[in-house]
Design a protein around this motif. Structure first.
Motif, PDB file in Angstrom:
ATOM      1  N   HIS A 347     -31.021  16.099  65.206  1.00  0.00           N
ATOM      2  CA  HIS A 347     -30.188  16.403  64.042  1.00  0.00           C
ATOM      3  C   HIS A 347     -30.518  15.449  62.882  1.00  0.00           C
ATOM      4  N   THR A 351     -31.956  16.553  59.238  1.00  0.00           N
ATOM      5  CA  THR A 351     -31.210  16.383  57.988  1.00  0.00           C
ATOM      6  C   THR A 351     -31.953  15.427  57.046  1.00  0.00           C
ATOM      7  N   GLU A 352     -32.703  14.483  57.602  1.00  0.00           N
ATOM      8  CA  GLU A 352     -33.430  13.535  56.756  1.00  0.00           C
ATOM      9  C   GLU A 352     -34.676  14.169  56.132  1.00  0.00           C
ATOM     10  N   ILE A 438     -24.859  10.971  58.106  1.00  0.00           N
ATOM     11  CA  ILE A 438     -25.604  12.084  58.696  1.00  0.00           C
ATOM     12  C   ILE A 438     -25.031  13.350  58.094  1.00  0.00           C
ATOM     13  N   LYS A 439     -25.867  14.055  57.427  1.00  0.00           N
ATOM     14  CA  LYS A 439     -25.364  15.248  56.743  1.00  0.00           C
ATOM     15  C   LYS A 439     -24.969  16.312  57.768  1.00  0.00           C
ATOM     16  N   SER A 441     -24.270  20.176  57.805  1.00  0.00           N
ATOM     17  CA  SER A 441     -24.289  21.305  56.875  1.00  0.00           C
ATOM     18  C   SER A 441     -23.548  22.480  57.483  1.00  0.00           C
TER      19      SER A 441
END
Ligand SMILES: C[S@@+](CC[C@H](N)C(=O)[O-])C[C@H]1O[C@@H](n2cnc3c(N)ncnc32)[C@H](O)[C@@H]1O
Length: 441
Positions: A347, A351-352, A438-439, A441
């Motif tokens: 994850h 996201t990065e 940590i995004k 979404s």
């Protein structure tokens, strides 16, 4: 993921559930955001017991009706308009063959850049453009050479200087559809007939489609399977809808993907007008998702062999197949206890970087990998061997010394950081705190 204010929602439903769904969607979107209801005539009910049920419905809502385009136009309309007027103009205006040829050449030079994206004859032929020029689908090369017999004289018609624009099989189809206009004898170049109905400026509220088309499309793509999916939508229906409300790189979400019609429709449209619409298809049943949804889009994009063993060219484009895992965060935004290092690592990496961690890479060290020159690290779950609470998850000098080296900019996800700003700068480290940075979404 943020949803554009002008976003449009289509929901297809049959007669049984139509009324309930409309009340539900009115509640969710607000009645003022209801754009309208489209009706499409599905299979004919040949043997109705009382009233024949032959229609299905597509409910259309906007997130904010004020923000959607005032007037929906077909994706190809601007060019189609020109083609229509010019096509009609040629047929009506020029009786003399040479004059027509000269006028066409002039027009073609002026508009060729706009015609270029429409290299697929299916789209350009609707323009009613006079056929006597080079193969538009094959720029720079000669058109096709074959004989078309005049229906009265039985002699081959005069061929356009650069050959016909269509391959013979397309010409056969156009002849069968009576879309070819012949002159009084074979000496006049043939023309293509224009249908005004090809140029609808508005999204029609009534479609007449044979529901079996969808099933046949699936059969064509999956000749090896007897009944791959019940009641797939015809691609033409979805194409029509998305052609009016999307363009460029708009994102199309189908959360009940089934046989993947929406994916194929998007690829077809992108190929027709050279846009780059994207799609997300969600399918709940794993067997459908892998064997049908994904496989259909793959075949449509890359090409396939039909029942006769003929190679059918792909539409181009592609997709990435992802599987939904368990939710990583609880209602308070905390990482669930059950989440292991590998799951969080995938994850974080995605996201990065916006890219998935390659499937074969098993994350078992804090260094997840490098992407575009940046090394991505995660300190979580005692990955360095310290199993105490938060053990090894805080970036200290000692922990930094234990990290696998990476010669370049580094992004480190950790529960906290005890290094000073200068040290971080010298080491080329950007610190992000788990879980808050940590995004999700
Ligand atoms: C009516 S079919 C869609 C047909 C599709 N438009 C086509 O042309 O093939 C609905 C699909 O949605 C799937 N589905 C149902 N509930 C779902 C959910 N909550 N999330 C994702 N997929 C779901 C079903 O497994 C089924 O394949």
């Amino acid at each position: 993921m943020s949803i554009k204010p002008g976003a449009i929602h289509f929901a297809s439903i049959d007669e049984v559930e139509f009324a309930s769904l409309r009340i539900l969607l009115d509640e969710i979107f607000g009645v003022t955001n209801r754009v309208g209801t489209l009706v499409w005539k599905n299979a004919t009910d040949n043997n109705p017991t009382n009233i024949a049920i032959e229609h299905e419905y597509v409910l259309c809502y906007a997130r904010n009706k004020q923000k959607i385009a005032k007037e929906w136009k077909s994706a190809n309309l601007s060019v189609k308009d020109k083609l229509l007027s010019v096509g009609q103009g040629f047929v009506e205006k020029f009786k003399d063959q040479e004059e027509m040829q000269a006028a066409y050449s002039k027009w073609f030079r002026e508009y060729k850049n706009q015609l270029w994206p429409f290299e697929d004859y299916k789209f350009i032929d609707k323009g009613g453009v006079y056929t006597g020029m080079r193969a538009v689908h094959n720029p720079g090369k000669e058109g096709y050479r074959y004989d078309v017999l005049h229906p009265e004289t039985g002699k081959p018609c005069t061929q356009p200087m650069m050959g016909y624009r269509f391959p013979p099989e397309t010409m056969d189809q156009l002849l069968a559809d009576k879309r070819i206009l012949f002159g009084p004898d074979e000496k006049k170049l043939i023309e293509l007939k224009v249908y005004a109905k090809d140029y609808r400026a508005k999204l029609s509220s009534l479609f007449e489609l044979d529901g079996r088309v969808g099933t046949n499309e699936i059969k064509e793509l999956f000749p090896e399977s007897k009944r791959a999916f019940d009641f797939p939508k015809p691609t033409g229906l979805i194409e029509e809808l998305i052609s009016f409300v999307t363009t460029s790189d708009d994102l199309i979400l189908d959360s009940f993907a089934g046989s993947g019609t929406t994916g194929q429709a998007t690829l077809t449209l992108n190929r027709a007008d050279r846009q780059q619409r994207r799609f997300i298809l969600i399918e709940m049943k794993p067997s459908i998702a892998t064997d049908l949804t994904a496989e259909r889009v793959r075949r449509a994009a890359q090409g396939y062999a039909n029942a006769k063993g003929e190679k059918i060219e792909g539409l181009g484009g592609g997709f990435r197949y992802c599987e939904l895992g368990e939710p990583l965060f609880d209602e308070q935004g905390k990482i669930r206890d059950s989440v292991n290092f590998g799951e969080l690592a995938r994850h974080v990496y995605f996201t990065e970087t916006g890219e998935p961690l390659p499937r074969e890479r098993v994350p078992n060290t804090p260094f997840l990998g490098a992407c575009r020159g940046v090394g991505i690290y995660l300190l979580y779950n005692g990955i360095l061997g310290d199993k105490s609470a938060n053990g090894g998850n805080v970036l200290t000098r000692a922990i930094l010394a234990k990290l696998p080296p990476y010669d370049g900019q580094k992004v480190i996800y950790c529960a906290g950081c005890l290094l000073g700003r200068d040290r971080l700068r010298v080491e080329g480290i950007v610190v992000r705190q788990t879980p808050y940075e940590i995004k999700v979404s």
